[in-house]
Design a protein around this motif. Structure first.
Motif, short mmCIF file in Angstrom:
data_model
loop_
_atom_site.label_atom_id
_atom_site.label_comp_id
_atom_site.label_asym_id
_atom_site.label_seq_id
_atom_site.Cartn_x
_atom_site.Cartn_y
_atom_site.Cartn_z
N ILE A 33 0.84 -1.20 0.00
CA ILE A 33 0.00 0.00 0.00
C ILE A 33 0.87 1.25 0.00
N LEU A 34 1.88 1.28 0.86
CA LEU A 34 2.75 2.46 0.91
C LEU A 34 3.51 2.64 -0.40
N LEU A 35 3.93 1.57 -1.03
CA LEU A 35 4.62 1.65 -2.31
C LEU A 35 3.70 2.22 -3.38
N LYS A 36 2.46 1.72 -3.42
CA LYS A 36 1.51 2.21 -4.42
C LYS A 36 1.13 3.67 -4.16
N LEU A 37 0.98 4.04 -2.88
CA LEU A 37 0.64 5.43 -2.56
C LEU A 37 1.78 6.38 -2.90
N GLY A 38 3.01 5.89 -2.82
CA GLY A 38 4.15 6.72 -3.18
C GLY A 38 4.22 7.02 -4.67
N GLN A 39 3.59 6.20 -5.48
CA GLN A 39 3.61 6.38 -6.92
C GLN A 39 2.48 7.26 -7.42
N ILE A 40 1.52 7.59 -6.55
CA ILE A 40 0.35 8.38 -6.94
C ILE A 40 0.62 9.85 -6.67
N SER A 41 0.13 10.72 -7.57
CA SER A 41 0.33 12.16 -7.38
C SER A 41 -0.49 12.65 -6.20
N PRO A 42 -0.04 13.74 -5.55
CA PRO A 42 -0.77 14.26 -4.38
C PRO A 42 -2.20 14.70 -4.69
N THR A 43 -2.44 15.26 -5.87
CA THR A 43 -3.80 15.69 -6.20
C THR A 43 -4.73 14.48 -6.32
N LEU A 44 -4.22 13.40 -6.86
CA LEU A 44 -5.03 12.19 -6.95
C LEU A 44 -5.30 11.61 -5.56
N LEU A 45 -4.32 11.70 -4.66
CA LEU A 45 -4.54 11.24 -3.29
C LEU A 45 -5.63 12.04 -2.60
N VAL A 46 -5.63 13.36 -2.81
CA VAL A 46 -6.66 14.21 -2.22
C VAL A 46 -8.02 13.85 -2.80
N THR A 47 -8.06 13.63 -4.10
CA THR A 47 -9.31 13.25 -4.76
C THR A 47 -9.83 11.91 -4.22
N ILE A 48 -8.94 10.95 -4.06
CA ILE A 48 -9.33 9.65 -3.51
C ILE A 48 -9.83 9.81 -2.08
N GLY A 49 -9.16 10.65 -1.28
CA GLY A 49 -9.60 10.89 0.09
C GLY A 49 -10.97 11.52 0.16
N LEU A 50 -11.22 12.51 -0.70
CA LEU A 50 -12.53 13.17 -0.70
C LEU A 50 -13.63 12.22 -1.17
N LEU A 51 -13.34 11.46 -2.20
CA LEU A 51 -14.34 10.51 -2.69
C LEU A 51 -14.65 9.42 -1.67
N SER A 52 -13.62 8.95 -0.98
CA SER A 52 -13.87 7.94 0.05
C SER A 52 -14.66 8.51 1.22
N THR A 53 -14.42 9.78 1.55
CA THR A 53 -15.20 10.43 2.61
C THR A 53 -16.66 10.57 2.20
N VAL A 54 -16.90 11.00 0.98
CA VAL A 54 -18.27 11.14 0.49
C VAL A 54 -18.95 9.78 0.44
N LEU A 55 -18.23 8.78 0.00
CA LEU A 55 -18.79 7.43 -0.05
C LEU A 55 -19.16 6.93 1.35
N ALA A 56 -18.28 7.19 2.32
CA ALA A 56 -18.56 6.77 3.70
C ALA A 56 -19.80 7.49 4.24
N LEU A 57 -19.93 8.78 3.93
CA LEU A 57 -21.11 9.51 4.37
C LEU A 57 -22.38 8.95 3.74
N CYS A 58 -22.31 8.64 2.45
CA CYS A 58 -23.49 8.11 1.77
C CYS A 58 -23.86 6.72 2.28
N VAL A 59 -22.86 5.92 2.57
CA VAL A 59 -23.13 4.54 2.97
C VAL A 59 -23.61 4.46 4.42
N PHE A 60 -23.03 5.28 5.31
CA PHE A 60 -23.34 5.14 6.74
C PHE A 60 -24.30 6.20 7.26
N LEU A 61 -24.03 7.46 6.99
CA LEU A 61 -24.82 8.51 7.63
C LEU A 61 -26.16 8.77 6.96
#
Length: 94
Positions: A33-61
């Protein structure tokens, strides 16, 4: 009865294979996981983080909010509802 025996045998087989082959080696998974995350650009990491947060809100809250709205509607129609003032009067505190 036969169904329960099958389930026990399946559970035993899965447990045996998991222990024998150790597919859940957490240190290797963490390194991958750390190796794969090191290969991803920071903007894509932020996008993945935001999408996972929205998904968690939709699924749980969101379902919890719908359940709470339904319970609130049901509690309005509850015929034994008493106010806080009535509770205080009953206790002699008001």
């Amino acid at each position: 009865m036969l169904e329960q025996v099958r389930l026990v045998l399946i559970a035993f087989a899965i447990g045996f294979l998991t222990r024998h082959f150790n597919p859940l080696n957490w240190s290797q998974i963490k390194e991958i996981i750390l190796l794969k995350l090191g290969q991803i650009s920071p903007t894509l990491l932020v996008t993945i983080g935001l999408l996972s947060t929205v998904l968690a809100l939709c699924v749980f809250l969101w379902p919890l909010a719908r359940i709470a709205d339904g319970e609130a509607k049901n509690s309005i129609e509850y015929k034994y509802r008493t106010s806080a003032r009535e509770h205080l009067k009953r206790r002699g505190s008001f």
